[in-house]
Motif scaffolding. Structure first.
Motif: not given
Length: 360
Positions: A114-133
């Motif tokens: 057994m070993f302790n490691e840093q695990v990537l949960v989520s990569e850097e990404h661009v989030r798109l937010t929708v602005v309603p009309a």
């Protein structure tokens, strides 16, 4: 004798190259010492040599001259007859492989830690937010009914009834037979015909005739409008881009230290002993001593019947008569004991334990 010794000598010399004998019972053979293996090989070679000697004896007898006219070494006062000797067999035991040598495959599982490691949960990404009309209200005039025009009757049409002749059948000319030389003659047939005119026929019908047409007036209806209030888009729907940084977490994971492997364990072959009979000579005729006619007494036959019945053979009764049932029982006993067949012989009497002299 020299031939027998040479066969035995060759068999013993070849014994060094023969495989070590395997015990009966289907078990894996144990490891033998060199001395034990040599003794076993010599014993097997000696058995094979003895069998070859028996075969040579049989071949010598079967390949010799024809059966002599009189039995060789005949005793004075004894009776002999040609009888059929059954085929000669020898029993043999052979070691056979019932299961070939094989391998047992053992799988050694892999080892892990057994070993302790840093695990990537989520990569850097661009989030798109929708602005309603967004929407707004507008008013507009809409034509509900368009302008239309229509004809209005002012005065109806006037008609009158008149009578009119209508033709029923038109006028026609019909050829009829003539009545003399003054009427027309048909040039092809020589027949005298004349042509008759039939007038047309009519009938009277009544019919409506327009005297004055109808009068109309055009009336125009203006269009009808309605004020409607509707919701329209002010600012349309759109998206906004937002950069979300990567996320990590510390987890305990299991890593392979040593991979899985296979270990092969050899398995020795399994042998089994098989017994069988080998034919070394075919059936043949040979001279055999038989009881003379004066020796076949009622007491002798009675003793034979009793001895055969004791061994399970049906003689047809104990009457002291050498009948067909007794002869059949003697024949069956000779075949079961490997004796010469064909008739009653002295060797059958001896095999049944009967004294020929005592039965006389």
């Amino acid at each position: 004798m020299k031939t027998r010794l040479s066969v035995l000598g060759v068999a013993m010399l070849l014994s060094a190259c023969m495989p070590i004998a395997v015990p009966v019972g289907g078990q894996v053979p144990p490891e033998y010492s060199p001395e034990e293996g040599r003794i076993s090989s010599l014993e097997s070679a000696l058995a094979d040599a003895m069998i070859e000697i028996e075969k040579m004896k049989a071949r010598t007898v079967s390949s010799g001259d024809e059966l002599p006219a009189i039995p060789p070494n005949a005793e004075t006062g004894r009776c002999y007859a040609r009888m059929l000797l059954p085929p000669a067999y020898v029993s043999r035991v052979e070691q056979r492989v019932v299961k070939e040598a094989s391998e047992r495959l053992e799988t050694v599982p892999a080892t892990y830690a057994m070993f302790n490691e840093q695990v990537l949960v989520s990569e850097e990404h661009v989030r798109l937010t929708v602005v309603p009309a967004t929407y707004k209200w507008l008013e507009e005039h809409t034509e509900v009914l368009p302008a239309r025009s229509e004809q209005v009757l002012v005065k109806a049409a006037e008609y009158k009834t008149v009578m009119e002749d209508v033709i029923v059948s038109p006028e026609e000319l019909v050829w009829q037979r003539g009545r003399g030389e003054l009427e027309k003659i048909d040039e092809e047939t020589g027949e005298i015909v004349h042509q008759r005119r039939i007038p047309a026929t009519y009938k009277k019908i009544s019919k409506q005739v327009l005297v004055a047409p109808a009068e109309y007036r055009k009336e125009v209806t203006p269009p009808v409008y309605e004020t409607l209030r509707k919701r329209v888009v002010d600012v349309p729907e759109h998206t906004i881009e937002e950069v979300v940084p990567a996320k990590y977490k510390t987890v305990t994971v299991q890593r392979e230290i040593a991979p899985e492997k296979e270990v092969r364990h050899p398995i020795a072959p399994i042998y089994k002993s098989f017994s069988y009979r080998e034919k070394i000579a075919d059936a043949r005729l040979d001279w055999r001593m038989i009881p003379c006619e004066r020796e076949v007494s009622k007491d002798l036959v009675y003793s034979l019947q009793r001895a055969l019945r004791a061994k399970g053979y049906d003689t047809g009764g104990l009457d002291g008569v050498l009948g067909k049932y007794t002869l059949a029982a003697i024949h069956d006993y000779q075949k079961s004991q490997g004796l010469a067949t064909g008739r009653l012989s002295v060797e059958v009497i001896d095999a049944l334990g009967i004294s020929l002299l005592a039965a006389q």
